[in-house]
Design a protein around this motif. Sequence first.
Motif, mmCIF file in Angstrom:
data_model
loop_
_atom_site.group_PDB
_atom_site.id
_atom_site.type_symbol
_atom_site.label_atom_id
_atom_site.label_comp_id
_atom_site.label_asym_id
_atom_site.label_seq_id
_atom_site.Cartn_x
_atom_site.Cartn_y
_atom_site.Cartn_z
ATOM 1 N N ARG A 1 -48.046 26.643 1.560
ATOM 2 C CA ARG A 1 -47.889 27.986 0.982
ATOM 3 C C ARG A 1 -47.514 27.953 -0.502
ATOM 4 N N ALA A 2 -47.398 26.762 -1.065
ATOM 5 C CA ALA A 2 -46.978 26.645 -2.464
ATOM 6 C C ALA A 2 -47.988 27.317 -3.390
ATOM 7 N N ASN A 3 -47.455 27.909 -4.454
ATOM 8 C CA ASN A 3 -48.309 28.625 -5.410
ATOM 9 C C ASN A 3 -48.877 27.746 -6.505
ATOM 10 N N ASP A 4 -48.339 26.551 -6.665
ATOM 11 C CA ASP A 4 -48.829 25.668 -7.719
ATOM 12 C C ASP A 4 -48.741 24.212 -7.257
ATOM 13 N N GLU A 5 -49.443 23.356 -7.955
ATOM 14 C CA GLU A 5 -49.529 21.946 -7.566
ATOM 15 C C GLU A 5 -48.196 21.206 -7.654
ATOM 16 N N PRO A 6 -47.384 21.394 -8.700
ATOM 17 C CA PRO A 6 -46.102 20.692 -8.730
ATOM 18 C C PRO A 6 -45.207 21.038 -7.530
ATOM 19 N N THR A 7 -45.198 22.300 -7.136
ATOM 20 C CA THR A 7 -44.393 22.709 -5.983
ATOM 21 C C THR A 7 -44.956 22.105 -4.704
ATOM 22 N N HIS A 8 -46.267 22.133 -4.570
ATOM 23 C CA HIS A 8 -46.929 21.529 -3.413
ATOM 24 C C HIS A 8 -46.559 20.047 -3.311
ATOM 25 N N ASN A 9 -46.672 19.342 -4.422
ATOM 26 C CA ASN A 9 -46.364 17.905 -4.443
ATOM 27 C C ASN A 9 -44.897 17.639 -4.110
ATOM 28 N N ARG A 10 -44.017 18.474 -4.595
ATOM 29 C CA ARG A 10 -42.592 18.304 -4.316
ATOM 30 C C ARG A 10 -42.322 18.421 -2.812
ATOM 31 N N PHE A 11 -42.895 19.445 -2.183
ATOM 32 C CA PHE A 11 -42.692 19.613 -0.738
ATOM 33 C C PHE A 11 -43.329 18.479 0.057
ATOM 34 N N LYS A 12 -44.466 17.958 -0.399
ATOM 35 C CA LYS A 12 -45.093 16.836 0.292
ATOM 36 C C LYS A 12 -44.217 15.579 0.191
ATOM 37 N N ARG A 13 -43.586 15.372 -0.966
ATOM 38 C CA ARG A 13 -42.665 14.232 -1.111
ATOM 39 C C ARG A 13 -41.452 14.410 -0.210
ATOM 40 N N MET A 14 -40.951 15.631 -0.116
ATOM 41 C CA MET A 14 -39.823 15.905 0.767
ATOM 42 C C MET A 14 -40.223 15.678 2.228
ATOM 43 N N GLU A 15 -41.425 16.092 2.592
ATOM 44 C CA GLU A 15 -41.916 15.862 3.953
ATOM 45 C C GLU A 15 -41.947 14.365 4.261
ATOM 46 N N ALA A 16 -42.492 13.593 3.340
ATOM 47 C CA ALA A 16 -42.573 12.141 3.547
ATOM 48 C C ALA A 16 -41.182 11.525 3.691
ATOM 49 N N ALA A 17 -40.238 12.006 2.899
ATOM 50 C CA ALA A 17 -38.869 11.483 2.974
ATOM 51 C C ALA A 17 -38.236 11.802 4.325
ATOM 52 N N TRP A 18 -38.412 13.024 4.826
ATOM 53 C CA TRP A 18 -37.871 13.384 6.146
ATOM 54 C C TRP A 18 -38.503 12.544 7.242
ATOM 55 N N ARG A 19 -39.806 12.297 7.145
ATOM 56 C CA ARG A 19 -40.482 11.472 8.163
ATOM 57 C C ARG A 19 -39.959 10.031 8.126
ATOM 58 N N ALA A 20 -39.716 9.524 6.927
ATOM 59 C CA ALA A 20 -39.158 8.177 6.804
ATOM 60 C C ALA A 20 -37.759 8.120 7.415
ATOM 61 N N LEU A 21 -36.961 9.145 7.183
ATOM 62 C CA LEU A 21 -35.632 9.202 7.790
ATOM 63 C C LEU A 21 -35.710 9.240 9.313
#
Length: 58
Positions: free
Chosen positions: A20-40
Amino acid sequence: MKQSQHFLDNAENCAQLAERANDEPTHNRFKRMEAAWRALAKEQDWLDGKTSPSETAA
């Protein structure tokens, strides 16, 4: 509910926010956060004895 499931729930929330992100930097930030949660979640499963170290490394 096991701790790793909470982490996976947070990852899924981040994935939805990324879509649902409105721009690419926000999209990328949430994807990095997703990856971090999955790693945890993987690490927590290992700490809880649910997976072996070789499964966690994969």
